[in-house]
Design an enzyme around this catalytic site. Sequence first.
Site, PDB file in Angstrom:
ATOM      1  N   VAL A  15       0.847  -1.197   0.000  1.00 10.66           N
ATOM      2  CA  VAL A  15       0.000   0.000   0.000  1.00 10.66           C
ATOM      3  C   VAL A  15       0.879   1.243   0.000  1.00 10.66           C
ATOM      4  O   VAL A  15       1.721   1.417   0.889  1.00 10.66           O
ATOM      5  CB  VAL A  15      -0.932   0.041   1.229  1.00 10.66           C
ATOM      6  CG1 VAL A  15      -1.798   1.302   1.199  1.00 10.66           C
ATOM      7  CG2 VAL A  15      -1.809  -1.209   1.280  1.00 10.66           C
ATOM      8  N   ASP A  41       5.437   5.227   2.237  1.00  6.41           N
ATOM      9  CA  ASP A  41       5.045   6.620   2.368  1.00  6.41           C
ATOM     10  C   ASP A  41       6.301   7.429   2.672  1.00  6.41           C
ATOM     11  O   ASP A  41       7.262   6.886   3.212  1.00  6.41           O
ATOM     12  CB  ASP A  41       4.018   6.805   3.506  1.00  6.41           C
ATOM     13  CG  ASP A  41       3.184   8.072   3.347  1.00  6.41           C
ATOM     14  OD1 ASP A  41       3.756   9.171   3.456  1.00  6.41           O
ATOM     15  OD2 ASP A  41       1.971   7.961   3.128  1.00  6.41           O
ATOM     16  N   SER A 143     -10.708   9.860  -8.106  1.00  2.67           N
ATOM     17  CA  SER A 143     -11.490  10.810  -7.319  1.00  2.67           C
ATOM     18  C   SER A 143     -12.718  11.236  -8.102  1.00  2.67           C
ATOM     19  O   SER A 143     -12.681  11.322  -9.337  1.00  2.67           O
ATOM     20  CB  SER A 143     -10.653  12.051  -6.992  1.00  2.67           C
ATOM     21  OG  SER A 143     -11.466  13.077  -6.458  1.00  2.67           O
ATOM     22  N   TYR A 156      -5.225  18.430  -9.878  1.00  6.81           N
ATOM     23  CA  TYR A 156      -5.684  17.226  -9.172  1.00  6.81           C
ATOM     24  C   TYR A 156      -6.671  16.436 -10.031  1.00  6.81           C
ATOM     25  O   TYR A 156      -6.550  15.215 -10.178  1.00  6.81           O
ATOM     26  CB  TYR A 156      -6.331  17.649  -7.858  1.00  6.81           C
ATOM     27  CG  TYR A 156      -6.806  16.514  -6.980  1.00  6.81           C
ATOM     28  CD1 TYR A 156      -5.910  15.812  -6.182  1.00  6.81           C
ATOM     29  CD2 TYR A 156      -8.154  16.163  -6.929  1.00  6.81           C
ATOM     30  CE1 TYR A 156      -6.352  14.775  -5.360  1.00  6.81           C
ATOM     31  CE2 TYR A 156      -8.601  15.140  -6.121  1.00  6.81           C
ATOM     32  CZ  TYR A 156      -7.694  14.447  -5.328  1.00  6.81           C
ATOM     33  OH  TYR A 156      -8.134  13.421  -4.524  1.00  6.81           O
ATOM     34  N   ILE A 189     -13.940  12.942   1.254  1.00  2.00           N
ATOM     35  CA  ILE A 189     -13.625  12.116   2.407  1.00  2.00           C
ATOM     36  C   ILE A 189     -12.838  12.943   3.413  1.00  2.00           C
ATOM     37  O   ILE A 189     -11.918  13.678   3.045  1.00  2.00           O
ATOM     38  CB  ILE A 189     -12.786  10.877   1.998  1.00  2.00           C
ATOM     39  CG1 ILE A 189     -13.484  10.112   0.870  1.00  2.00           C
ATOM     40  CG2 ILE A 189     -12.542   9.973   3.201  1.00  2.00           C
ATOM     41  CD1 ILE A 189     -14.847   9.557   1.212  1.00  2.00           C
ATOM     42  N   THR A 191     -10.035  13.440   5.550  1.00  2.00           N
ATOM     43  CA  THR A 191      -8.701  12.875   5.735  1.00  2.00           C
ATOM     44  C   THR A 191      -7.731  13.996   6.106  1.00  2.00           C
ATOM     45  O   THR A 191      -8.058  15.178   5.972  1.00  2.00           O
ATOM     46  CB  THR A 191      -8.178  12.209   4.447  1.00  2.00           C
ATOM     47  OG1 THR A 191      -7.900  13.236   3.471  1.00  2.00           O
ATOM     48  CG2 THR A 191      -9.186  11.214   3.880  1.00  2.00           C
TER      49      THR A 191
END
Length: 254
Positions: A15, A41, A143, A156, A189, A191
Amino acid sequence: MNLSAYDLTGRTAFVTGAASGIGRASAVLLARAGASLHLADRDEPGLAETAALITREGGTARTHPLDVTDRPALAAAVDAAGPLHVMAAVAGIMHTSTVLETREEDLDRVLAVNFKGVLQACQEAARSMIASGTRGSIVTMASGAMDTASPGLLCYSVAKAAVVQLAKTLAVEAGPHGIRVNAVAPGWIRTPMTDRHEPSAQEQAEAAMVRHSPLRRVGEPEDIAHAVLHLACDASSFTTGQILRPNGGVAMPW
């Protein structure tokens, strides 16, 4: 219903963007389903926290601090993970500017992370799966912003639209190897990434989500993690080249 189709025991999942938000929630849920996790990450403390959440529940997680735009680092991490069964390419950034204000360097950075980084993750995962003969699953993160004219989100939105085309194209090319590729296109969402908006803009977006969604609530990372799990496991074994839209019933509440 065959609930064992959601069991990922004995499988390896990678991930990106795993330090927070949707990436963290997806990693934790995949681990709960039985997968061994490899987490990537550039936020090393956040990455360690995600790994701790997984191991505290009895799961297995290894961290790979890296930027997804760094091809050699990403390739080395995927190689270290061994034969992959699941790749969830979640890492992404958000930049806000009007079309007339957008600078070349803004576009380059967003495309580098949100498209090129996803492309490289998909390439490395597919190569790993093909080399090992694994009938795996690759999930990209798009998205709902790609579907509408979203003021201030040109870079984006363009990158996320490209991510969908990537998923569809790779699904066709990798399908003969038994590899499935799908995209998840969330609505708004809550986040850490969306929390970086100005408080007033954040409040307006969330209010719009509540107003326009038939469910009358804002989405949470766990809502998207369940979509990732579904596409990652055998429950979606006949699903590829598709866009799953967990968006509360709206395309995007701008």
